[in-house]
Design an enzyme around this catalytic site. Structure first.
Site, PDB file in Angstrom:
ATOM      1  N   ASN A 159      -8.042 -12.791   5.389  1.00 23.22           N
ATOM      2  CA  ASN A 159      -8.671 -12.301   4.158  1.00 23.22           C
ATOM      3  C   ASN A 159     -10.095 -12.870   4.100  1.00 23.22           C
ATOM      4  OD1 ASN A 159      -9.303 -11.823   1.321  1.00 23.22           O
ATOM      5  ND2 ASN A 159      -7.106 -11.642   0.965  1.00 23.22           N
TER       6      ASN A 159
ATOM      7  N   ASN B   2       0.831  -1.210   0.000  1.00 22.35           N
ATOM      8  CA  ASN B   2       0.000   0.000   0.000  1.00 22.35           C
ATOM      9  C   ASN B   2       0.861   1.254   0.000  1.00 22.35           C
ATOM     10  OD1 ASN B   2      -1.994  -1.871   0.174  1.00 22.35           O
ATOM     11  ND2 ASN B   2      -2.431  -1.535   2.344  1.00 22.35           N
TER      12      ASN B   2
ATOM     13  N   HIS C 265       5.846  -0.812  -2.888  1.00 17.72           N
ATOM     14  CA  HIS C 265       5.488  -0.139  -4.146  1.00 17.72           C
ATOM     15  C   HIS C 265       5.666   1.379  -4.066  1.00 17.72           C
ATOM     16  CE1 HIS C 265       2.864  -3.833  -5.406  1.00 17.72           C
ATOM     17  NE2 HIS C 265       4.139  -4.030  -5.609  1.00 17.72           N
TER      18      HIS C 265
HETATM   19  P1  OAD Z   1      -6.122  -6.346  -4.400  1.00 20.29           P
HETATM   20  O1  OAD Z   1      -7.162  -5.330  -4.682  1.00 20.29           O
HETATM   21  O2  OAD Z   1      -5.626  -7.149  -5.550  1.00 20.29           O
HETATM   22  O3  OAD Z   1      -6.672  -7.380  -3.318  1.00 20.29           O
HETATM   23  C1  OAD Z   1      -7.319  -6.957  -2.148  1.00 20.29           C
HETATM   24  C2  OAD Z   1      -7.522  -8.149  -1.246  1.00 20.29           C
HETATM   25  O4  OAD Z   1      -8.089  -7.696  -0.028  1.00 20.29           O
HETATM   26  C3  OAD Z   1      -8.483  -9.226  -1.793  1.00 20.29           C
HETATM   27  O5  OAD Z   1      -7.897 -10.502  -1.645  1.00 20.29           O
HETATM   28  C4  OAD Z   1      -9.717  -9.080  -0.903  1.00 20.29           C
HETATM   29  O6  OAD Z   1     -10.377 -10.332  -0.679  1.00 20.29           O
HETATM   30  C5  OAD Z   1      -9.115  -8.565   0.382  1.00 20.29           C
HETATM   31  N1  OAD Z   1     -10.010  -7.775   1.254  1.00 20.29           N
HETATM   32  C6  OAD Z   1     -11.070  -7.012   0.912  1.00 20.29           C
HETATM   33  N2  OAD Z   1     -11.613  -6.425   1.992  1.00 20.29           N
HETATM   34  C7  OAD Z   1     -10.871  -6.822   3.057  1.00 20.29           C
HETATM   35  C8  OAD Z   1     -10.911  -6.557   4.461  1.00 20.29           C
HETATM   36  N3  OAD Z   1     -11.832  -5.765   5.000  1.00 20.29           N
HETATM   37  N4  OAD Z   1      -9.978  -7.152   5.252  1.00 20.29           N
HETATM   38  C9  OAD Z   1      -9.019  -7.964   4.723  1.00 20.29           C
HETATM   39  N5  OAD Z   1      -8.941  -8.241   3.402  1.00 20.29           N
HETATM   40  C10 OAD Z   1      -9.843  -7.678   2.583  1.00 20.29           C
HETATM   41  O7  OAD Z   1      -4.947  -5.587  -3.632  1.00 20.29           O
HETATM   42  P2  OAD Z   1      -3.398  -5.988  -3.513  1.00 20.29           P
HETATM   43  O8  OAD Z   1      -3.228  -7.433  -3.306  1.00 20.29           O
HETATM   44  O9  OAD Z   1      -2.822  -5.059  -2.514  1.00 20.29           O
HETATM   45  O10 OAD Z   1       0.096  -2.334  -7.422  1.00 20.29           O
HETATM   46  O11 OAD Z   1      -2.871  -5.593  -4.954  1.00 20.29           O
HETATM   47  C11 OAD Z   1      -1.496  -5.681  -5.199  1.00 20.29           C
HETATM   48  C12 OAD Z   1      -1.047  -4.596  -6.141  1.00 20.29           C
HETATM   49  O12 OAD Z   1      -1.864  -4.587  -7.300  1.00 20.29           O
HETATM   50  C13 OAD Z   1      -1.187  -3.177  -5.593  1.00 20.29           C
HETATM   51  O13 OAD Z   1      -0.132  -2.795  -4.754  1.00 20.29           O
HETATM   52  C14 OAD Z   1      -1.232  -2.354  -6.849  1.00 20.29           C
HETATM   53  C15 OAD Z   1      -2.198  -3.204  -7.633  1.00 20.29           C
HETATM   54  O14 OAD Z   1      -2.193  -3.097  -8.977  1.00 20.29           O
HETATM   55  C16 OAD Z   1       0.530  -1.255  -8.090  1.00 20.29           C
HETATM   56  O15 OAD Z   1      -0.168  -0.273  -8.255  1.00 20.29           O
HETATM   57  C17 OAD Z   1       1.913  -1.366  -8.599  1.00 20.29           C
END
Ligand code: OAD
Length: 252
Positions: free
Chosen positions: A216, A105, A122
Site C-alpha cells: 500500500n 472489490n 462484498h
Molecule cells: P479504500 O478506498 O478505503 O482504500 C483504498 C486503499 O488503497 C488506501 O489504503 C490507499 O492508500 C490504497 N491505494 C491507493 N492507490 C493504490 C495503488 N496504486 N496500489 C495499492 N494501494 C493503493 O478501499 P477499501 O479498503 O477497498 O464497501 O474499502 C473497503 C470498502 O469500503 C469497500 O469494499 C466499499 C467501501 O465502502 C462497500 O461498498 C460495502
C-alpha cells in the site's frame, strides 16, 4: 528497510509456500482507472455513502442511487482491464503459491486476470437482480434507457453487491475466516482496512501465528499492530518486482 529490500524479503517468504492468500481492496484497481472510496480522489469525497450507498437510501429512492452512483460505476467498471497488480496475483496462482483471493472489490478484475478462486466478500457488480422476482441479468446487458432499470416483471434491478447496512453473504464470511486461519501468508493489498469484517481477516492470520504482508502506498491501521511489514508502494510496480524476484529464485 527500503522498498527494494522488502520486495526481496517478500519474494523469499512467498517462494517457500503453496498456501498464500490475498486480501484486496479498491487500491489494487486504482491503476485500472477505478477510483478508490477513501482519500484523495476517492468516491466518498464526492458523494456521501450514507445518502447513496446505504440500502435504506436505495430502497427509498432507487432512481437517485442509480443516477448518482450505479450508472457511473457501470461505465467505469465496464471500461476497466486488469493491471499489473491483478496480473501479478494471477501469476502467483499459476506458480502454485497463491490459493485464494478474498476481495472487497466488485469489479471482477481478479477473475479477468485469471485467478480461479476469488471470494467476492462484498458481492459482485457483474450481475443485477430483480428485487421482486429474483431474475438475474448481466449488468452489461441491463437496459438503462430507463432509470431505475426494470425487469420484465416490472420489478427494479439492483446490483448483486452489498450496500452499507447489508450483511456479508454468510458463506463468504465463513470461508474467508477459515482460509485466513489456515494460510501461511496473507498479502493485504490496496485496502484502507477500516471496513469490518473484511479488515479482521489479517488479524485472524496473525493470531494463527502466520505472516501478514501489506502492499500500500499509505500506512493503515494494520501497519503497526498486525502486519509483519509494509511494502510502501503501488500494487502494480510492487507485484511486478515480486514476481521478477520469485522467478529469479525459481531458476537458481
Ligand atoms: P479504500 O478506498 O478505503 O482504500 C483504498 C486503499 O488503497 C488506501 O489504503 C490507499 O492508500 C490504497 N491505494 C491507493 N492507490 C493504490 C495503488 N496504486 N496500489 C495499492 N494501494 C493503493 O478501499 P477499501 O479498503 O477497498 O464497501 O474499502 C473497503 C470498502 O469500503 C469497500 O469494499 C466499499 C467501501 O465502502 C462497500 O461498498 C460495502
Amino acid at each position: 528497510m527500503k522498498m527494494e529490500e522488502l520486495i526481496k524479503k517478500a519474494a523469499k517468504d512467498l517462494v517457500h509456500t503453496k498456501n498464500a492468500v490475498a486480501l484486496t481492496g479498491a487500491g489494487i484497481s486504482v491503476e485500472s482507472g477505478i477510483p478508490p472510496f477513501r482519500g484523495k480522489g476517492g468516491m466518498w469525497e464526492k458523494i456521501d455513502p450514507m445518502k447513496y450507498a446505504h440500502i435504506d437510501a436505495f430502497l427509498k429512492d432507487p432512481a437517485k442511487v442509480w443516477n448518482v452512483l450505479v450508472k457511473d460505476m457501470k461505465e467505469i467498471v465496464e471500461q476497466a482491464d486488469p493491471n499489473d497488480g491483478h496480473n501479478g496475483l494471477a501469476k502467483l496462482e499459476e506458480l502454485g503459491i497463491l490459493k485464494t483471493i478474498i476481495t472487497q472489490n466488485i469489479d471482477g478484475l481478479h477473475q479477468a486476470a485469471g485467478n480461479t478462486d476469488v471470494i467476492e466478500f462484498h458481492g459482485t457488480f457483474a450481475w443485477q437482480k430483480c428485487m421482486d422476482c429474483g431474475n438475474r441479468c448481466e449488468t452489461s446487458k441491463v437496459d438503462i434507457s430507463r432509470i431505475p432499470p426494470l425487469c420484465d416483471c416490472g420489478g427494479i434491478y439492483r446490483p448483486e453487491c452489498i450496500f452499507f447496512g447489508e450483511a456479508i453473504p454468510v458463506d463468504h464470511l465463513i470461508r474467508s475466516q477459515d482460509i485466513a486461519s489456515k494460510c501461511d501468508i496473507m498479502l493485504v493489498i490496496g485496502t484502507s482496512a477500516v471496513v469490518q469484517p473484511a479488515s479482521s481477516m489479517p488479524m485472524i492470520t496473525k493470531q494463527a501465528g502466520k505472516k501478514v504482508i501489506e502492499i500500500n502506498p499509505e500506512r493503515t491501521p494494520l501497519t503497526d499492530s498486525v502486519s509483519d511489514y509494509l511494502i510502501m508502494g503501488k500494487a502494480g510496480h510492487v507485484m511486478n518486482r515480486i514476481i521478477e524476484e520469485i522467478e529469479g529464485l525459481l531458476v537458481l
